[in-house]
Design an enzyme around this catalytic site. Structure first.
Site, PDB file in Angstrom:
ATOM      1  CD  GLU A   1     -30.311 -50.179 -33.793  1.00 50.61           C
ATOM      2  OE1 GLU A   1     -30.454 -49.699 -34.166  1.00 50.61           O
ATOM      3  OE2 GLU A   1     -29.870 -49.629 -32.341  1.00 50.61           O
TER       4      GLU A   1
ATOM      5  CG  ASP B   1     -30.740 -50.390 -29.851  1.00 53.27           C
ATOM      6  OD1 ASP B   1     -29.656 -49.631 -30.070  1.00 53.27           O
ATOM      7  OD2 ASP B   1     -31.511 -50.598 -29.879  1.00 53.27           O
TER       8      ASP B   1
ATOM      9  CB  SER C   1     -30.214 -46.584 -33.543  1.00 56.41           C
ATOM     10  OG  SER C   1     -28.816 -47.336 -34.415  1.00 56.41           O
TER      11      SER C   1
ATOM     12  CB  ILE D   1     -25.352 -29.082 -30.596  1.00 59.29           C
ATOM     13  CG1 ILE D   1     -25.234 -30.277 -29.403  1.00 59.29           C
ATOM     14  CG2 ILE D   1     -23.971 -29.379 -32.074  1.00 59.29           C
ATOM     15  CD1 ILE D   1     -24.143 -30.524 -28.575  1.00 59.29           C
TER      16      ILE D   1
ATOM     17  CG  ASP E   1     -30.079 -26.778 -34.182  1.00 58.51           C
ATOM     18  OD1 ASP E   1     -30.189 -27.985 -34.293  1.00 58.51           O
ATOM     19  OD2 ASP E   1     -29.295 -26.792 -33.085  1.00 58.51           O
TER      20      ASP E   1
END
Ligand SMILES: *[C@@H]1O[C@H](CO)[C@@H](O)[C@H](O)[C@H]1NC(C)=O
Ligand SMILES: *[C@@H]1O[C@H](CO)[C@@H](O)[C@H](O)[C@H]1NC(C)=O
Ligand SMILES: *[C@@H]1O[C@H](CO)[C@@H](O)[C@H](O)[C@H]1NC(C)=O
Ligand SMILES: *[C@@H]1O[C@H](CO)[C@@H](O)[C@H](O)[C@H]1NC(C)=O
Ligand SMILES: *[C@@H]1O[C@H](CO)[C@@H](O)[C@H](O)[C@H]1NC(C)=O
Ligand SMILES: *[C@@H]1O[C@H](CO)[C@@H](O)[C@H](O)[C@H]1NC(C)=O
Ligand SMILES: *[C@@H]1O[C@H](CO)[C@@H](O)[C@H](O)[C@H]1NC(C)=O
Ligand SMILES: *[C@@H]1O[C@H](CO)[C@@H](O)[C@H](O)[C@H]1NC(C)=O
Ligand SMILES: *[C@@H]1O[C@H](CO)[C@@H](O)[C@H](O)[C@H]1NC(C)=O
Length: 590
Positions: free
Chosen positions: A298, A302, A507, A550, A570
């Site tokens: 992660e 990032d 993420s 989208i 949405d």
């Protein structure tokens, strides 16, 4: 032995109680149902130390919120006039009577000023006490609870009480009833496939993105920094290295950001950035072990994409201590299992913080008691900015995660915290070119926070065309709706532990989106304008045409097909993905 001990305790409290100390009988302050995947394992050791955080009410929070919305609303004359740390602290300061009564109550338990750590706004007090003292103070019994699937343990209670005269002077005390497990939103379907680490093109014809720009064919299956810049119309944007811009990334759970991996990544994807680095700030003793095998997937994802997109803007990585599994028999508070609040505490005390901060961690909203979620969320209002990745990041089977823990065992879509906090920008996920919603892009509606005015029009428009009655009872249509925006979230080419591979999860979307916000800030700063601050009121108004809507894909969950991506906002992709070039023209004209 036991009677001697209790006798001593009695004596101590007798002696140290100030003669004037107010006393009153206990009344329950908070009671929760434990989430169904936590079970009592054993009694808590009376000597086990816990770090209690006491949140005092902020009687003027509504004033802070009013300021926040005014300075974040592009149509308001105060737009961009951010408040200083001192101004914010003066507003969130507790009432002097609360400070006095709580301090006096702590003293009556032998806890003096030297044992108390106070936040700079005085609104949080932190003390470290053995379980036996906490149990007396809160008229409760702590247990060791075990998480049935992960085996993690924590020391918690399902109910605590306070003397009646303190109820109006204390908002929350934790850890008591919080069962959150901070998780990274790297999706359960993430792939780290060494075999497919190379770029594979499906055809040689350039693809045209939603915004109409040309994108390399390889980007459909392998996402690089160059792909994202093409896709989001930011290819020609070069941020300044000398303007005072900044960008921050949070890391938790022993997710270490590896310098060597970043260099290997830069060598392939951002050659200009080779040899540039970032600042590491340790929070509550957080480490950043550089052993290659310790590189966090992660954290590496990032920093590689976050710093890769924003180079040469100054980058900071915050590494916060606290990593389950927690061994609750130790007598030292090595882990409060609240790393999230440790970070917030730390950041709110800083004189200077990055202008954009991205976080890719969170948990089901319902595992965080409402009172605590509201206080943590108030902390985000104080920051005025934040980026919460939102995702279906729960590794547990859908059948478990869709059940409420309010005692009724109802099936419900479970929103995520802190994404559900209205002062955070929640980022959903897309995939492929042209972009469609990725099937793990979790969104939905908060059960704690009501719909903020800034998203009223957009969310009402969604419901106009929503088949009424669909998913009735599964979500709160009046709740804060998430996500706000979206970005690519799968097939990101990364280097982790020296190996190249592909990874995905919502993420991936939050550092990407936040990185582009830093580029937009760069344009604002260059134009002599203040940085953007809290983004949502801007995004849902003046900047709304700066997003690529989208309109296909959906996010299945809880045994349903979930919400669809539709025309307009949405609950899967929010307002859409950024057209950075357009957003810059829009926000430099305010
Ligand atoms: C990208 O990949 C998706 C899924 O395989 C496919 O449907 C789409 O047509 C591809 N886009 C282009 C431009 O080839
Ligand atoms: C970037 O960060 C470094 C190290 O903290 C600092 O010395 C420098 O002044 C910063 N540069 C800018 C432009 O903010
Ligand atoms: C950056 O910040 C420093 C210190 O606050 C200040 O002296 C300097 O003028 C700033 N530079 C720019 C380009 O704004
Ligand atoms: C990066 O630093 C290394 C070691 O100092 C040096 O050999 C190399 O030429 C540098 N690369 C670039 C692109 O600046
Ligand atoms: C870093 O991790 C390695 C491998 O787990 C370990 O041997 C080493 O002691 C760690 N270093 C520090 C400073 O914690
Ligand atoms: C809800 O589930 C829990 C855990 O499985 C069970 O103990 C409890 O009795 C259930 N409650 C209801 C109302 O069905
Ligand atoms: C659903 O109900 C709302 C208000 O109750 C209404 O405005 C909307 O048009 C309805 N949607 C559909 C598709 O019937
Ligand atoms: C999503 O779209 C599909 C296909 O158009 C439709 O059958 C389904 O009812 C829609 N679901 C919702 C929740 O709107
Ligand atoms: C991309 O951004 C530029 C401004 O930098 C703008 O003029 C252009 O219209 C944008 N392109 C598209 C396809 O949106």
């Amino acid at each position: 032995m036991r009677s001697l001990l209790s006798c001593l305790v009695l004596l101590t409290s007798f002696v140290s109680a100030a003669p004037s100390a107010r006393t009153s009988s206990f009344e329950v302050k908070e009671k929760v149902f434990p989430p169904r995947d936590w079970k009592i394992h054993s009694d808590a050791s009376p000597d086990h130390k816990i770090e209690l955080k006491i949140g005092l009410p902020q009687p003027n929070f509504d004033i802070l919120e009013k300021h926040l919305y005014e300075v974040s609303d592009p149509s308001h004359y105060r737009y961009g006039q951010h408040l200083s740390k001192e101004e914010v602290e003066a507003i969130v300061a507790p009432h002097p009577e609360s400070l006095e009564l709580v301090t006096e109550w702590l003293a009556s338990h032998g806890i003096g000023e030297q044992d108390i750590t106070r936040s700079s706004a005085q609104d949080w007090m932190t003390i470290t006490v053995p379980v036996r003292v906490a149990e007396k103070m809160l008229d409760t019994t702590y247990h060791v609870w075990k998480h049935t699937t992960s085996g993690e343990s924590i020391v918690r209670t399902t109910s605590y009480s306070l003397p009646i005269h303190l109820h109006d002077h204390i908002d929350v005390i934790q850890p008591t009833t919080t069962f959150a497990r901070l998780k990274s939103f790297k999706s359960t379907i993430h792939r780290f496939d060494k075999e497919t680490g190379q770029i594979v093109a499906q055809s040689d014809t350039p693809m045209i993105s939603a915004s109409g720009v040309s994108v390399d064919p390889s980007c459909n299956t392998t996402v690089t920094v160059t792909c994202l810049k093409q896709l989001y119309n930011a290819t020609d944007i070069t941020p300044s290295a000398t303007i005072n811009n900044s960008f921050g990334i949070t890391g938790y759970l022993d997710q270490f950001a590896n310098f060597q991996d970043l260099q290997s990544f830069y060598a392939v994807q951002v050659p200009d950035a080779v040899n540039s680095s970032f600042t590491v700030i340790s929070v509550a003793g957080g480490q950043n072990n550089q052993t290659l095998s310790e590189a966090g997937d992660e954290a590496d994802l990032d920093i590689e994409f976050g710093f890769g997109i924003t180079f040469p803007i100054n980058g900071t990585f915050f590494t916060t201590a606290g990593s389950p599994p927690f061994i609750p028999d130790l007598d030292t508070p090595t882990d409060t299992n609240e790393p999230y609040i440790s970070w917030l505490d730390f950041i709110l005390a800083q004189e200077e913080i990055p202008l954009v901060i991205t976080t890719s961690y969170g948990d089901d909203e319902q595992t965080v008691p409402e009172s605590f979620a509201k206080r943590a969320c108030a902390g985000f209002a104080q920051l005025g900015i934040g980026d919460g990745g939102v995702g279906d990041g729960d590794p547990d089977p859908a059948t478990q995660t869709c059940i409420t823990n309010d005692g009724t065992n109802k099936t419900e879509f479970l929103p995520l915290f802190p994404a559900s906090c209205p002062y955070v920008t929640a980022v959903g996920g897309t995939i492929h070119v042209p972009e469609v919603a990725v099937d793990f892009s979790g969104g939905g509606f908060s059960n704690y926070f009501s719909r903020p005015a800034y998203q009223d029009a957009a969310v009402s428009a969604f419901f106009e065309n929503f088949p009424n009655g669909t998913f009735a009872g599964l979500f709160n249509p009046n709740g804060r709706a998430i996500p706000d925006v979206a970005a690519q979230a799968d097939n990101f080419q990364v280097v982790i532990g020296g190996e190249t591979g592909l990874i995905g999860g919502t993420s991936a979307a939050s550092p990407t989106f936040a990185g582009f916000v830093a580029l937009i800030n760069d344009a604002r700063l260059k134009a002599g304008l203040p940085s953007l601050g809290f983004l949502n009121p801007l995004f849902y108004s003046t900047a709304i045409s700066g997003f690529n809507d989208i309109t296909s894909g959906n996010a299945p969950g809880c045994g349903t097909e979930g919400f669809n991506a539709t025309v307009g906002w949405d609950p899967v992709t929010g307002l859409g993905t950024p057209d950075v070039g357009k957003l810059i023209s829009l926000v430099t004209a305010i």
